[in-house]
Design an enzyme around this catalytic site. Structure first.
Site, PDB file in Angstrom:
ATOM      1  CG  ASN A  16      -3.633   0.132   6.754  1.00 59.76           C
ATOM      2  OD1 ASN A  16      -3.372  -0.681   7.716  1.00 59.76           O
ATOM      3  ND2 ASN A  16      -2.983  -0.459   5.667  1.00 59.76           N
TER       4      ASN A  16
ATOM      5  CG  ASP B 197      -5.303  -0.109  -1.897  1.00 59.95           C
ATOM      6  OD1 ASP B 197      -4.991  -1.295  -1.923  1.00 59.95           O
ATOM      7  OD2 ASP B 197      -6.518   0.352  -1.435  1.00 59.95           O
TER       8      ASP B 197
ATOM      9  CE  LYS C 109      13.698  14.433   9.873  1.00 57.09           C
ATOM     10  NZ  LYS C 109      14.240  15.336  11.084  1.00 57.09           N
TER      11      LYS C 109
ATOM     12  CE  LYS D 209      -8.867  -7.386  -4.825  1.00 54.81           C
ATOM     13  NZ  LYS D 209      -8.113  -6.498  -3.739  1.00 54.81           N
TER      14      LYS D 209
HETATM   15  N1  CTP Z   1      -5.383  -6.841  -1.084  1.00 59.84           N
HETATM   16  C1  CTP Z   1      -4.030  -7.246  -1.543  1.00 59.84           C
HETATM   17  N2  CTP Z   1      -3.225  -6.627  -2.064  1.00 59.84           N
HETATM   18  C2  CTP Z   1      -3.557  -5.004  -2.378  1.00 59.84           C
HETATM   19  C3  CTP Z   1      -4.844  -4.508  -1.611  1.00 59.84           C
HETATM   20  C4  CTP Z   1      -5.381  -5.394  -1.158  1.00 59.84           C
HETATM   21  O1  CTP Z   1      -3.741  -8.336  -1.243  1.00 59.84           O
HETATM   22  N3  CTP Z   1      -2.538  -4.207  -2.723  1.00 59.84           N
HETATM   23  C5  CTP Z   1      -6.210  -7.772  -0.403  1.00 59.84           C
HETATM   24  C6  CTP Z   1      -6.485  -7.374   1.281  1.00 59.84           C
HETATM   25  O2  CTP Z   1      -5.484  -8.375   1.832  1.00 59.84           O
HETATM   26  C7  CTP Z   1      -7.798  -7.926   1.348  1.00 59.84           C
HETATM   27  C8  CTP Z   1      -8.363  -7.906   0.017  1.00 59.84           C
HETATM   28  O3  CTP Z   1      -7.432  -7.607  -0.873  1.00 59.84           O
HETATM   29  O4  CTP Z   1      -8.008  -9.541   1.600  1.00 59.84           O
HETATM   30  C9  CTP Z   1      -9.333  -6.642  -0.166  1.00 59.84           C
HETATM   31  O5  CTP Z   1      -8.726  -5.408   0.309  1.00 59.84           O
HETATM   32  P1  CTP Z   1      -9.401  -3.957   0.445  1.00 59.84           P
HETATM   33  O6  CTP Z   1      -8.599  -3.042   0.818  1.00 59.84           O
HETATM   34  O7  CTP Z   1     -10.678  -4.040   0.894  1.00 59.84           O
HETATM   35  O8  CTP Z   1      -9.820  -3.490  -1.181  1.00 59.84           O
HETATM   36  P2  CTP Z   1      -9.038  -3.191  -2.290  1.00 59.84           P
HETATM   37  O9  CTP Z   1      -8.740  -4.371  -3.229  1.00 59.84           O
HETATM   38  O10 CTP Z   1      -7.581  -2.637  -1.916  1.00 59.84           O
HETATM   39  O11 CTP Z   1      -9.999  -2.089  -2.893  1.00 59.84           O
HETATM   40  P3  CTP Z   1     -10.326  -0.734  -2.371  1.00 59.84           P
HETATM   41  O12 CTP Z   1      -9.300  -0.319  -1.639  1.00 59.84           O
HETATM   42  O13 CTP Z   1     -10.588   0.073  -3.756  1.00 59.84           O
HETATM   43  O14 CTP Z   1     -11.865  -0.967  -1.760  1.00 59.84           O
END
Ligand code: CTP
Length: 400
Positions: free
Chosen positions: A208, A277, A287, A339
């Site tokens: 990302n 995620d 590759k 969380k």
């Molecule tokens: N986070 C994490 N591990 C993941 C995803 C997110 O520790 N696999 C943590 C990020 O570091 C951040 C928080 O969770 O502090 C929220 O991340 P965000 O991307 O806003 O939310 P998600 O929980 O991933 O939910 P969504 O993508 O559905 O909005």
């Protein structure tokens, strides 16, 4: 950052004097009012005019100069300064101070000040390791003088080794640290930053736009405030902050392992990383060739590190970030509760001046008790400071 601060920059003779010019520029740029004091031998390397032009203040050299004594005498300089920096500092200067000698303007002002004194030595490697020099440095350290150790490299005298003046940026950082109240002393803070990178094959990945700026700013500001900081970071283009223990990871799984390995020695966790995620279900060993007309890559869920931390947090403070493009407060509140966080920094990444890859952010802070604190657009360094102040309050240490 240094607005309203008066700094005396002492410059002693050595080839590294040119680096003091750059240090002066950094201090002035950060808003400090800098008064330069040069020894006679320093003026052999760079003229006072250079320092005078950049500092916009007269350069001081002589102990008994009636005009400058009247306007800003050495005792007045010593009393007004918030910080003294001596860079480069020769073995001769350090030896004199260690023996309580004050025979020129610089040694006299340094001896007369009650401000913190930050010394950045630069000398020949053999001089640096000479037991007499080592004793002098130890003696000064025991009296509370601060040192920025020299680095290794090719020295002007042709020798290779320790003795080269630190980079101006590193001395600047230590100056900022010396001027920052140690409000987080004794706290062990773990910060995660940057994106994670999930490999598809040896040359491709899913990731990302996170630059890591917010997490790096948090790590830097926490360390300046006296915390012991571990920064677990995904791949970024940023230089790590000084004085921080850096653990580099790539994938979400590696980040989880690094975070849990450090958890026992942690009091506060701030999860600023943009963790991917999902990751490819299968990572190709070689590759992938473009044989098919279209390609579907199956993804599987990564561990939610923050949720796992929430379940294991014990007495720790846990801070998360929420990157949203809609229903900011509602979505962030859901994450805060799901969380088990103490604070969530809610970030509408669709706004201009917020989110990934910019230097500013516009956020709301959501607390466990339902409070929502709306903050104006601010730089990420400043926002980091605000978040850390709120940590102090939650710890019962703050004043607001
Ligand atoms: N986070 C994490 N591990 C993941 C995803 C997110 O520790 N696999 C943590 C990020 O570091 C951040 C928080 O969770 O502090 C929220 O991340 P965000 O991307 O806003 O939310 P998600 O929980 O991933 O939910 P969504 O993508 O559905 O909005």
């Amino acid at each position: 950052m240094l607005k309203g601060k008066e700094i005396v920059l002492g410059v002693t003779g050595g080839i590294a004097v040119y680096k003091a010019v750059e240090l002066l520029r950094l201090l002035v740029k950060a808003g400090a009012d800098v008064h330069v004091v040069m020894t006679q031998s320093a003026t052999e390397f760079v003229t006072p005019l250079t320092f005078q032009t950049l500092s916009k203040n007269p350069v001081h050299m002589e102990l008994f100069n009636l005009i400058s004594e009247e306007r800003i005498g050495h005792i007045s300089l010593a009393e007004r300064a918030d910080l003294f920096i001596v860079a480069p500092a020769t073995a001769n200067f350090i030896g004199k101070i260690a023996c309580g000698l004050a025979d020129d303007l610089l040694t006299t002002t340094v001896m007369a000040t009650r401000a913190p004194v930050l010394i950045a030595p630069a000398m020949n490697v053999n001089m640096y390791h000479n037991p007499i020099y080592r004793e002098n440095e130890e003696r000064l350290k025991n009296h509370g003088y601060l040192f920025v150790p020299p680095v290794s490299g090719m020295l002007a005298c042709g020798y290779e080794g320790e003795g080269k003046l630190q980079a101006p940026e590193a001395i600047f950082e230590e100056a900022v640290a010396a001027l920052t109240v140690k409000s987080l002393a004794g706290e062990r803070i773990l910060v995660t930053a940057g994106p994670t990178l999930e490999e598809i094959d040896p040359v491709r990945y899913v990731s990302n736009h996170s630059s890591g700026k917010m997490g790096y700013a948090l790590a830097r500001q926490a360390r300046l405030r006296g915390a012991e900081v571990t920064l677990v970071t995904g791949p970024t283009a940023l230089a790590p902050p000084c004085g921080v223990n850096v653990v580099r990871v790539r994938s979400a799984t590696e980040m989880r392992d690094a975070v849990f390995a450090a958890l026992d020695e942690t009091d506060i966790v701030i999860k600023a990383a943009a963790v991917a995620d999902y990751r490819p279900k299968v990572r190709a060993g070689s590759k992938m060739k473009k044989i098919q007309e279209s390609l579907t890559i199956e993804l599987e869920k990564n561990p939610d590190i923050l949720a796992e931390l929430g379940a294991a947090k014990g007495g720790r403070l846990l801070v998360g970030f929420a990157a949203e493009t809609q229903d900011l407060v509602r979505n962030a509140t859901t994450k805060l509760n799901a969380k088990n966080l103490d604070l969530i920094v809610a970030n509408d990444v669709s706004l201009e001046g917020a989110g990934f890859n910019v230097d500013t952010n516009i956020v709301k802070l959501l607390y466990r008790d339902g409070r929502v604190e709306e903050l104006p657009m601010m730089g990420k360094e400043e926002l980091a400071g605000v978040i850390l102040e709120r940590m102090e309050l939650l710890r019962g240490k703050g004043t607001k």
